[in-house]
Motif scaffolding. Structure first.
Motif, PDB file in Angstrom:
ATOM      1  N   ASP A  59      -3.678  -2.332 -10.036  1.00  0.00           N
ATOM      2  CA  ASP A  59      -3.824  -1.329 -11.095  1.00  0.00           C
ATOM      3  C   ASP A  59      -2.946  -0.117 -10.818  1.00  0.00           C
ATOM      4  O   ASP A  59      -2.355   0.444 -11.741  1.00  0.00           O
ATOM      5  CB  ASP A  59      -5.288  -0.896 -11.231  1.00  0.00           C
ATOM      6  CG  ASP A  59      -6.159  -2.001 -11.769  1.00  0.00           C
ATOM      7  OD1 ASP A  59      -5.940  -2.396 -12.925  1.00  0.00           O
ATOM      8  OD2 ASP A  59      -7.045  -2.470 -11.040  1.00  0.00           O
ATOM      9  N   VAL A  60      -2.876   0.282  -9.564  1.00  0.00           N
ATOM     10  CA  VAL A  60      -2.025   1.414  -9.195  1.00  0.00           C
ATOM     11  C   VAL A  60      -0.573   1.078  -9.513  1.00  0.00           C
ATOM     12  O   VAL A  60       0.162   1.904 -10.066  1.00  0.00           O
ATOM     13  CB  VAL A  60      -2.192   1.789  -7.705  1.00  0.00           C
ATOM     14  CG1 VAL A  60      -1.210   2.874  -7.304  1.00  0.00           C
ATOM     15  CG2 VAL A  60      -3.630   2.223  -7.414  1.00  0.00           C
ATOM     16  N   LYS A 119       0.835  -1.211   0.000  1.00  0.00           N
ATOM     17  CA  LYS A 119       0.000   0.000   0.000  1.00  0.00           C
ATOM     18  C   LYS A 119       0.866   1.257   0.000  1.00  0.00           C
ATOM     19  O   LYS A 119       0.577   2.212  -0.716  1.00  0.00           O
ATOM     20  CB  LYS A 119      -0.876   0.043   1.252  1.00  0.00           C
ATOM     21  CG  LYS A 119      -2.114  -0.769   1.223  1.00  0.00           C
ATOM     22  CD  LYS A 119      -2.822  -0.541   2.559  1.00  0.00           C
ATOM     23  CE  LYS A 119      -4.106  -1.258   2.689  1.00  0.00           C
ATOM     24  NZ  LYS A 119      -4.721  -1.048   4.014  1.00  0.00           N
ATOM     25  N   CYS A 165      -5.620   4.236  -9.691  1.00  0.00           N
ATOM     26  CA  CYS A 165      -6.617   3.218  -9.347  1.00  0.00           C
ATOM     27  C   CYS A 165      -7.634   3.122 -10.484  1.00  0.00           C
ATOM     28  O   CYS A 165      -7.706   4.015 -11.335  1.00  0.00           O
ATOM     29  CB  CYS A 165      -7.294   3.574  -8.025  1.00  0.00           C
ATOM     30  SG  CYS A 165      -8.358   5.028  -8.085  1.00  0.00           S
ATOM     31  N   ASN A 171      -9.844   6.492  -3.505  1.00  0.00           N
ATOM     32  CA  ASN A 171     -10.926   5.878  -4.289  1.00  0.00           C
ATOM     33  C   ASN A 171     -10.791   4.369  -4.429  1.00  0.00           C
ATOM     34  O   ASN A 171     -11.532   3.768  -5.201  1.00  0.00           O
ATOM     35  CB  ASN A 171     -10.973   6.493  -5.697  1.00  0.00           C
ATOM     36  CG  ASN A 171     -11.493   7.910  -5.686  1.00  0.00           C
ATOM     37  OD1 ASN A 171     -12.244   8.291  -4.801  1.00  0.00           O
ATOM     38  ND2 ASN A 171     -11.075   8.692  -6.657  1.00  0.00           N
ATOM     39  N   LEU A 172      -9.872   3.751  -3.711  1.00  0.00           N
ATOM     40  CA  LEU A 172      -9.731   2.303  -3.814  1.00  0.00           C
ATOM     41  C   LEU A 172     -10.985   1.627  -3.291  1.00  0.00           C
ATOM     42  O   LEU A 172     -11.455   1.935  -2.200  1.00  0.00           O
ATOM     43  CB  LEU A 172      -8.530   1.804  -3.014  1.00  0.00           C
ATOM     44  CG  LEU A 172      -7.143   2.243  -3.467  1.00  0.00           C
ATOM     45  CD1 LEU A 172      -6.081   1.616  -2.574  1.00  0.00           C
ATOM     46  CD2 LEU A 172      -6.884   1.896  -4.906  1.00  0.00           C
ATOM     47  N   CYS A 221      -2.064   5.903  -5.769  1.00  0.00           N
ATOM     48  CA  CYS A 221      -2.669   6.529  -6.945  1.00  0.00           C
ATOM     49  C   CYS A 221      -2.265   7.993  -7.011  1.00  0.00           C
ATOM     50  O   CYS A 221      -2.390   8.724  -6.026  1.00  0.00           O
ATOM     51  CB  CYS A 221      -4.192   6.394  -6.878  1.00  0.00           C
ATOM     52  SG  CYS A 221      -5.055   7.199  -8.241  1.00  0.00           S
ATOM     53  N   ASN A 280      -5.042   7.010  -3.137  1.00  0.00           N
ATOM     54  CA  ASN A 280      -5.713   5.764  -2.747  1.00  0.00           C
ATOM     55  C   ASN A 280      -7.044   6.000  -2.030  1.00  0.00           C
ATOM     56  O   ASN A 280      -7.597   5.080  -1.433  1.00  0.00           O
ATOM     57  CB  ASN A 280      -4.801   4.857  -1.919  1.00  0.00           C
ATOM     58  CG  ASN A 280      -3.667   4.293  -2.743  1.00  0.00           C
ATOM     59  OD1 ASN A 280      -3.631   4.422  -3.962  1.00  0.00           O
ATOM     60  ND2 ASN A 280      -2.711   3.668  -2.083  1.00  0.00           N
ATOM     61  N   ASP A 291      -7.262  -3.316  -6.079  1.00  0.00           N
ATOM     62  CA  ASP A 291      -7.081  -2.115  -6.903  1.00  0.00           C
ATOM     63  C   ASP A 291      -5.626  -1.650  -6.874  1.00  0.00           C
ATOM     64  O   ASP A 291      -5.175  -0.940  -7.779  1.00  0.00           O
ATOM     65  CB  ASP A 291      -7.977  -0.974  -6.424  1.00  0.00           C
ATOM     66  CG  ASP A 291      -9.442  -1.177  -6.774  1.00  0.00           C
ATOM     67  OD1 ASP A 291      -9.754  -2.123  -7.540  1.00  0.00           O
ATOM     68  OD2 ASP A 291     -10.277  -0.391  -6.284  1.00  0.00           O
ATOM     69  N   LEU A 292      -4.893  -2.049  -5.849  1.00  0.00           N
ATOM     70  CA  LEU A 292      -3.482  -1.681  -5.759  1.00  0.00           C
ATOM     71  C   LEU A 292      -2.668  -2.245  -6.930  1.00  0.00           C
ATOM     72  O   LEU A 292      -1.657  -1.666  -7.310  1.00  0.00           O
ATOM     73  CB  LEU A 292      -2.886  -2.159  -4.431  1.00  0.00           C
ATOM     74  CG  LEU A 292      -3.368  -1.417  -3.190  1.00  0.00           C
ATOM     75  CD1 LEU A 292      -2.945  -2.157  -1.930  1.00  0.00           C
ATOM     76  CD2 LEU A 292      -2.850   0.012  -3.185  1.00  0.00           C
TER      77      LEU A 292
END
Length: 128
Positions: A108-109, A87, A115, A99-100, A92, A97, A105-106
């Protein structure tokens, strides 16, 4: 569960309190299960991407195979450190982060610098 007292309002008050405790614990268990599922989802992707090495890889495999509840406290601490380090490393660039929607979703980041929600917003903005 029923309690018999002289005053009806007292009985109702106790029923509400007992229901609140039961519902509070049920919600707590549901949220814990959801968080555990998110951790396992992230670990699965990190293992597939070979981003976890050493003892963490073995502990992650055990968690994926037998569940997080099968881990010792020390092993669980290793998993929590893997997640918190990931994390901290992958933030993002648009929302920090905020909007995670899940831990996965991390990924994608890590890949895109954003995100999924911010990436979709940006793509929508450039289409218009």
């Amino acid at each position: 569960t029923y309690f018999i007292f002289n005053y009806n309002s007292t009985v109702q008050e106790i029923k509400i309190n007992l229901n609140g405790i039961i519902m509070g614990r049920a919600k707590e268990i549901m949220m814990e299960n959801q968080y555990n599922d998110e951790i396992l989802g992230l670990l699965k992707q990190l293992v597939e991407r070979e981003e976890i090495t050493g003892a963490g890889a073995g502990i992650s495999m055990r968690a994926l195979d037998k569940g997080l509840n099968s881990l010792s406290v020390k092993q669980r601490d290793v998993i929590e450190k893997i997640v918190s380090d990931y994390k901290a490393k992958h933030v993002c660039k648009r929302c920090d982060n905020g909007n995670l929607s899940s831990l996965t979703d991390l990924i994608d980041v890590a890949d895109d610098g954003m995100c999924p929600m911010c990436k979709a917003d940006e793509e929508k903005y450039f289409r218009e």
